[in-house]
Design an enzyme around this catalytic site. Sequence first.
Site, PDB file in Angstrom:
ATOM      1  N   SER A  99      14.816  53.256  16.134  1.00 13.70           N
ATOM      2  CA  SER A  99      15.892  53.771  16.964  1.00 13.70           C
ATOM      3  C   SER A  99      15.441  54.517  18.209  1.00 13.70           C
ATOM      4  O   SER A  99      15.880  55.631  18.497  1.00 13.70           O
ATOM      5  CB  SER A  99      16.820  54.642  16.123  1.00 13.70           C
ATOM      6  OG  SER A  99      18.083  54.531  16.685  1.00 13.70           O
ATOM      7  N   SER A 147      16.353  53.524  20.986  1.00 21.15           N
ATOM      8  CA  SER A 147      17.506  53.463  21.893  1.00 21.15           C
ATOM      9  C   SER A 147      18.386  54.698  21.721  1.00 21.15           C
ATOM     10  O   SER A 147      18.790  55.312  22.706  1.00 21.15           O
ATOM     11  CB  SER A 147      18.315  52.178  21.687  1.00 21.15           C
ATOM     12  OG  SER A 147      18.763  52.057  20.354  1.00 21.15           O
ATOM     13  N   GLY A 197      12.898  49.221  15.098  1.00 20.09           N
ATOM     14  CA  GLY A 197      13.827  49.652  14.050  1.00 20.09           C
ATOM     15  C   GLY A 197      13.775  51.147  13.787  1.00 20.09           C
ATOM     16  O   GLY A 197      14.312  51.623  12.784  1.00 20.09           O
ATOM     17  N   ASP A 239      22.359  55.965  13.995  1.00 20.70           N
ATOM     18  CA  ASP A 239      21.175  56.330  14.785  1.00 20.70           C
ATOM     19  C   ASP A 239      21.454  57.531  15.687  1.00 20.70           C
ATOM     20  O   ASP A 239      20.677  58.479  15.760  1.00 20.70           O
ATOM     21  CB  ASP A 239      20.735  55.151  15.662  1.00 20.70           C
ATOM     22  CG  ASP A 239      20.415  53.914  14.845  1.00 20.70           C
ATOM     23  OD1 ASP A 239      20.383  54.019  13.606  1.00 20.70           O
ATOM     24  OD2 ASP A 239      20.199  52.851  15.447  1.00 20.70           O
ATOM     25  N   GLU A 278      21.536  50.182   3.944  1.00 21.22           N
ATOM     26  CA  GLU A 278      21.329  49.233   5.038  1.00 21.22           C
ATOM     27  C   GLU A 278      22.493  48.241   5.066  1.00 21.22           C
ATOM     28  O   GLU A 278      22.931  47.772   4.012  1.00 21.22           O
ATOM     29  CB  GLU A 278      20.005  48.505   4.793  1.00 21.22           C
ATOM     30  CG  GLU A 278      19.163  48.313   6.007  1.00 21.22           C
ATOM     31  CD  GLU A 278      18.721  49.589   6.701  1.00 21.22           C
ATOM     32  OE1 GLU A 278      19.340  49.955   7.714  1.00 21.22           O
ATOM     33  OE2 GLU A 278      17.752  50.213   6.232  1.00 21.22           O
ATOM     34  N   HIS A 279      22.965  47.940   6.276  1.00 19.74           N
ATOM     35  CA  HIS A 279      24.142  47.080   6.464  1.00 19.74           C
ATOM     36  C   HIS A 279      25.377  47.705   5.808  1.00 19.74           C
ATOM     37  O   HIS A 279      26.305  47.000   5.418  1.00 19.74           O
ATOM     38  CB  HIS A 279      23.891  45.648   5.940  1.00 19.74           C
ATOM     39  CG  HIS A 279      22.886  44.912   6.799  1.00 19.74           C
ATOM     40  ND1 HIS A 279      23.243  44.080   7.822  1.00 19.74           N
ATOM     41  CD2 HIS A 279      21.532  44.935   6.790  1.00 19.74           C
ATOM     42  CE1 HIS A 279      22.142  43.602   8.409  1.00 19.74           C
ATOM     43  NE2 HIS A 279      21.100  44.110   7.793  1.00 19.74           N
ATOM     44  N   THR A 280      25.375  49.006   5.668  1.00 19.21           N
ATOM     45  CA  THR A 280      26.553  49.705   5.139  1.00 19.21           C
ATOM     46  C   THR A 280      27.330  50.410   6.248  1.00 19.21           C
ATOM     47  O   THR A 280      28.533  50.630   6.102  1.00 19.21           O
ATOM     48  CB  THR A 280      26.147  50.780   4.094  1.00 19.21           C
ATOM     49  OG1 THR A 280      25.061  51.529   4.643  1.00 19.21           O
ATOM     50  CG2 THR A 280      25.727  50.151   2.784  1.00 19.21           C
ATOM     51  N   ASP A 281      26.648  50.753   7.355  1.00 20.48           N
ATOM     52  CA  ASP A 281      27.340  51.584   8.363  1.00 20.48           C
ATOM     53  C   ASP A 281      28.534  50.856   8.976  1.00 20.48           C
ATOM     54  O   ASP A 281      29.615  51.425   9.086  1.00 20.48           O
ATOM     55  CB  ASP A 281      26.369  52.133   9.433  1.00 20.48           C
ATOM     56  CG  ASP A 281      25.644  51.077  10.231  1.00 20.48           C
ATOM     57  OD1 ASP A 281      25.713  49.885   9.867  1.00 20.48           O
ATOM     58  OD2 ASP A 281      24.989  51.445  11.232  1.00 20.48           O
TER      59      ASP A 281
HETATM   60  P1  ADP Z   1      15.181  50.353  18.562  1.00 20.00           P
HETATM   61  O1  ADP Z   1      16.330  51.248  18.872  1.00 20.00           O
HETATM   62  O2  ADP Z   1      15.078  49.998  17.137  1.00 20.00           O
HETATM   63  O3  ADP Z   1      13.871  50.864  19.088  1.00 20.00           O
HETATM   64  P2  ADP Z   1      16.646  48.651  20.317  1.00 20.00           P
HETATM   65  O4  ADP Z   1      16.529  47.218  20.707  1.00 20.00           O
HETATM   66  O5  ADP Z   1      17.942  49.133  19.802  1.00 20.00           O
HETATM   67  O6  ADP Z   1      15.455  48.969  19.321  1.00 20.00           O
HETATM   68  O7  ADP Z   1      16.327  49.560  21.586  1.00 20.00           O
HETATM   69  C1  ADP Z   1      15.169  49.342  22.347  1.00 20.00           C
HETATM   70  C2  ADP Z   1      15.543  49.382  23.821  1.00 20.00           C
HETATM   71  O8  ADP Z   1      15.955  50.724  24.197  1.00 20.00           O
HETATM   72  C3  ADP Z   1      14.381  49.068  24.728  1.00 20.00           C
HETATM   73  O9  ADP Z   1      14.187  47.682  24.887  1.00 20.00           O
HETATM   74  C4  ADP Z   1      14.836  49.734  26.023  1.00 20.00           C
HETATM   75  O10 ADP Z   1      15.800  48.933  26.689  1.00 20.00           O
HETATM   76  C5  ADP Z   1      15.531  51.001  25.514  1.00 20.00           C
HETATM   77  N1  ADP Z   1      14.566  52.117  25.457  1.00 20.00           N
HETATM   78  C6  ADP Z   1      14.181  52.793  24.357  1.00 20.00           C
HETATM   79  N2  ADP Z   1      13.256  53.741  24.679  1.00 20.00           N
HETATM   80  C7  ADP Z   1      13.064  53.663  26.017  1.00 20.00           C
HETATM   81  C8  ADP Z   1      12.236  54.349  26.963  1.00 20.00           C
HETATM   82  N3  ADP Z   1      11.390  55.302  26.591  1.00 20.00           N
HETATM   83  N4  ADP Z   1      12.318  53.975  28.256  1.00 20.00           N
HETATM   84  C9  ADP Z   1      13.184  53.019  28.652  1.00 20.00           C
HETATM   85  N5  ADP Z   1      13.961  52.336  27.809  1.00 20.00           N
HETATM   86  C10 ADP Z   1      13.910  52.635  26.506  1.00 20.00           C
HETATM   87 MG    MG Z   2      18.380  50.784  18.635  1.00 27.25          MG
END
Ligand code: ADP
Ligand code: MG
Length: 386
Positions: free
Chosen positions: A125, A127, A123, A171, A33-36
């Site tokens: 991922s 996104s 957390g 990720d 963690e915090h290594t990437d």
């Molecule tokens: P994590 O990746 O840890 O879940 P992030 O803050 O990096 O948290 O990413 C979350 C964001 O990614 C959400 O607030 C949204 O903007 C986008 N996102 C993720 N999944 C979806 C989804 N199914 N539909 C729309 N946006 C999404």
């Molecule tokens: Mg994310």
Amino acid sequence: MDQVRELLAKFNSRFHSTPKVYRAPGRVNLIGEHTDYNEGFVLPAAIGFSCWVAIAPRDDRKLALYSENFDEFVEAELDYLKPHASGKWADYPLGVAWALEQAGNRLRGANIYILGEVPLGAGLSSSAALEVAAGFALMHLAQHAITLKELAVLCQHAENEFAGARCGIMDQFVACHGRAGNAMLLDCRSLDSKLLPLPPKVRLVICNTMVKHNIGSSEYNVRRQECEEGVRQLSKVLPEIRALRDVSLADLENNRGLLNDLIYKRCRHVVTENARTRAAAAALQSGEVAALRQLMADPHRSLRDDCEVSCPELDIMVDLAMRQPGVLGARMNGGGFGGCKINLVNAADSDQFRERAAQGYRAATGQRPDIYVSEASEGVAIAEPG
Ligand code: ADP
Ligand code: MG
């Protein structure tokens, strides 16, 4: 009804055509963690929760996106995509389209239905799962070839430059390259990776603290700056270093006088965490699973005391887990300040673990945690109806 059939039906009722369906997984990070962003090592695994993307072509150059999670519809022209356009969720898939086109891939307009089962912002991922599923789908639709490594890099570029979120490559890389039953040692500098089989009867049990302390994203950037400051100071006597990845514990200790206490602690976390991550990979490789308990406990301590990114809820969760039977290892997962904790638990003990962890956490904090039991899973793929 299985996920794919459900998506086909939902897509059809919204867009009146039959799509192809793709999925990409979320991930946990077992160690590292915090290594990437210090060009070091991480040890993630893809999980059995995915972002699903259904896609069908359009005759124009528009992307029409619907996210079921947000119950929101967004349209954009492929020819007019601009970084930071909306500051909303659509920046993630639109950013991927932008990055793919910038890299020379002319895409097709498309209708896209998004359904994420990775909890958002916890957390795990979500996104990267969304970016990778959308990028893979857009490339298939346009019949362009792309390696998974290129896709991961372009998705990270999209998140950094278009959505404006600083993140490392882990990720997106594991959302692309995850393999069922395996964790992965990833060298974030060279992008060399190695699959490492997890013991077959082990489950990834993910406990969501249900808290996300607001300081998280600003503190993440502060940690990055603190590490950069460490490199700046240490490079006065170690001119060959480019990142904390290049610093050994002996180098750090010998030159401690160059650093103030805070920067020293941050550097010590990264330097020791890189060593632990490689040791954990070696333990998995040789089947010495018992070593993982300590190798996962030490990072949690280091993240709490040296990196200072834990929080009471995560500490309570880890303490509770370490007292349960069948736990091979437990620690916070992700950048810190809330979110999820990852446990490696023997399959036979995982139901009991789940109950006791939930009860204990509720008694200590008044919060009911979400707990997910998963196995290490496959990276991005097209999905067929079951
Ligand atoms: P994590 O990746 O840890 O879940 P992030 O803050 O990096 O948290 O990413 C979350 C964001 O990614 C959400 O607030 C949204 O903007 C986008 N996102 C993720 N999944 C979806 C989804 N199914 N539909 C729309 N946006 C999404
Ligand atoms: Mg994310």
